[in-house]
Design a protein around this motif. Sequence first.
Motif, PDB file in Angstrom:
ATOM      1  N   VAL A  40       0.915  -1.299   0.180  1.00  0.00           N
ATOM      2  CA  VAL A  40       0.178   0.108   0.014  1.00  0.00           C
ATOM      3  C   VAL A  40       0.756   1.363   0.031  1.00  0.00           C
ATOM      4  O   VAL A  40       1.594   1.545   0.827  1.00  0.00           O
ATOM      5  N   LEU A  41       0.511   2.115  -0.771  1.00  0.00           N
ATOM      6  CA  LEU A  41       1.019   3.463  -0.836  1.00  0.00           C
ATOM      7  C   LEU A  41      -0.044   4.355  -0.268  1.00  0.00           C
ATOM      8  O   LEU A  41      -1.243   4.494  -1.000  1.00  0.00           O
ATOM      9  N   LEU A  42       0.252   5.063   0.785  1.00  0.00           N
ATOM     10  CA  LEU A  42      -0.725   5.992   1.317  1.00  0.00           C
ATOM     11  C   LEU A  42      -0.546   7.524   1.290  1.00  0.00           C
ATOM     12  O   LEU A  42       0.691   7.688   1.853  1.00  0.00           O
ATOM     13  N   ILE A  43      -1.256   8.239   1.072  1.00  0.00           N
ATOM     14  CA  ILE A  43      -0.810   9.694   0.900  1.00  0.00           C
ATOM     15  C   ILE A  43      -1.868  10.180   1.902  1.00  0.00           C
ATOM     16  O   ILE A  43      -3.196  10.138   1.927  1.00  0.00           O
ATOM     17  N   ALA A  44      -1.221  11.000   2.881  1.00  0.00           N
ATOM     18  CA  ALA A  44      -1.967  11.478   4.335  1.00  0.00           C
ATOM     19  C   ALA A  44      -1.454  12.942   4.406  1.00  0.00           C
ATOM     20  O   ALA A  44      -0.520  13.563   3.859  1.00  0.00           O
ATOM     21  N   CYS A  45      -2.330  13.666   5.252  1.00  0.00           N
ATOM     22  CA  CYS A  45      -2.190  14.763   5.786  1.00  0.00           C
ATOM     23  C   CYS A  45      -1.012  14.884   6.741  1.00  0.00           C
ATOM     24  O   CYS A  45      -0.701  14.085   7.221  1.00  0.00           O
ATOM     25  N   SER A  46      -0.230  16.105   6.652  1.00  0.00           N
ATOM     26  CA  SER A  46       0.797  16.180   7.569  1.00  0.00           C
ATOM     27  C   SER A  46       0.194  16.409   9.146  1.00  0.00           C
ATOM     28  O   SER A  46       1.179  16.488  10.158  1.00  0.00           O
ATOM     29  N   ASP A  47      -0.992  16.721   9.086  1.00  0.00           N
ATOM     30  CA  ASP A  47      -1.572  17.132  10.530  1.00  0.00           C
ATOM     31  C   ASP A  47      -1.134  16.059  11.574  1.00  0.00           C
ATOM     32  O   ASP A  47      -1.303  14.679  11.452  1.00  0.00           O
ATOM     33  N   SER A  48      -0.757  16.625  12.675  1.00  0.00           N
ATOM     34  CA  SER A  48      -0.341  15.982  13.762  1.00  0.00           C
ATOM     35  C   SER A  48      -1.154  14.909  14.619  1.00  0.00           C
ATOM     36  O   SER A  48      -0.832  13.994  15.192  1.00  0.00           O
TER      37      SER A  48
END
Length: 207
Positions: A40-48
């Motif tokens: 899996v390649l997952l693109i997520a937000c930088s939000d902590s």
Amino acid sequence: MTMRTIDRMKAGFRSFKAAYYDQRPERVAHLVESGQEPEVLLIACSDSRADPAILMNAEPGDMFIVRNVANLIPPYQPDDQYHGTSAALEYGVRDLKVRDVVILGHSGCGGIQALVQGAIGGVTAPDREFIGPWMEIASCCSGHGPDVDAVSRQSVRNSLTNLLTFPFVKSGVESGYLQIHGWWFDMKEGALWRYVEENDRFEKVEG
């Protein structure tokens, strides 16, 4: 006296080392000797607040993760500029040969909120050199009104569209080897939603 976050991180590493290097040395040895083989390649937000590895209860080696402001996928644009997200996407799909690409959005996204405020109130930040141009990727979604979460979900759909502008993603999807997914995490409710193209809407993932 309250322990500072940086000190808790050091203590956290000691716990990680005990859990993996001391208790599961064979797993670590496999990752070191065989290299990474994520599916899996997952693109997520930088939000902590929305760490994908924690949300998905993932282990080392499970996911190839890319994080950026507002979990955006830019359109395919091969030139001599810097394209960190596109480079990671290319490496994950073409070299690691992942089977799934997931875009993970979330509620209360600060990047999307800035986009909405700028679109509605004309808010600008002349002292910010990078965030404005970056959020332009999702500018087509700002017409969905002041509801930040609605715009956030639309942005996930827009990034799915942008994914298919990459030839190696499109060919992988058309061949059936690669699947792309749009997910959205509701922090308040602790719920995960997935975009269903056939119905053109997000549906809750029952868990």
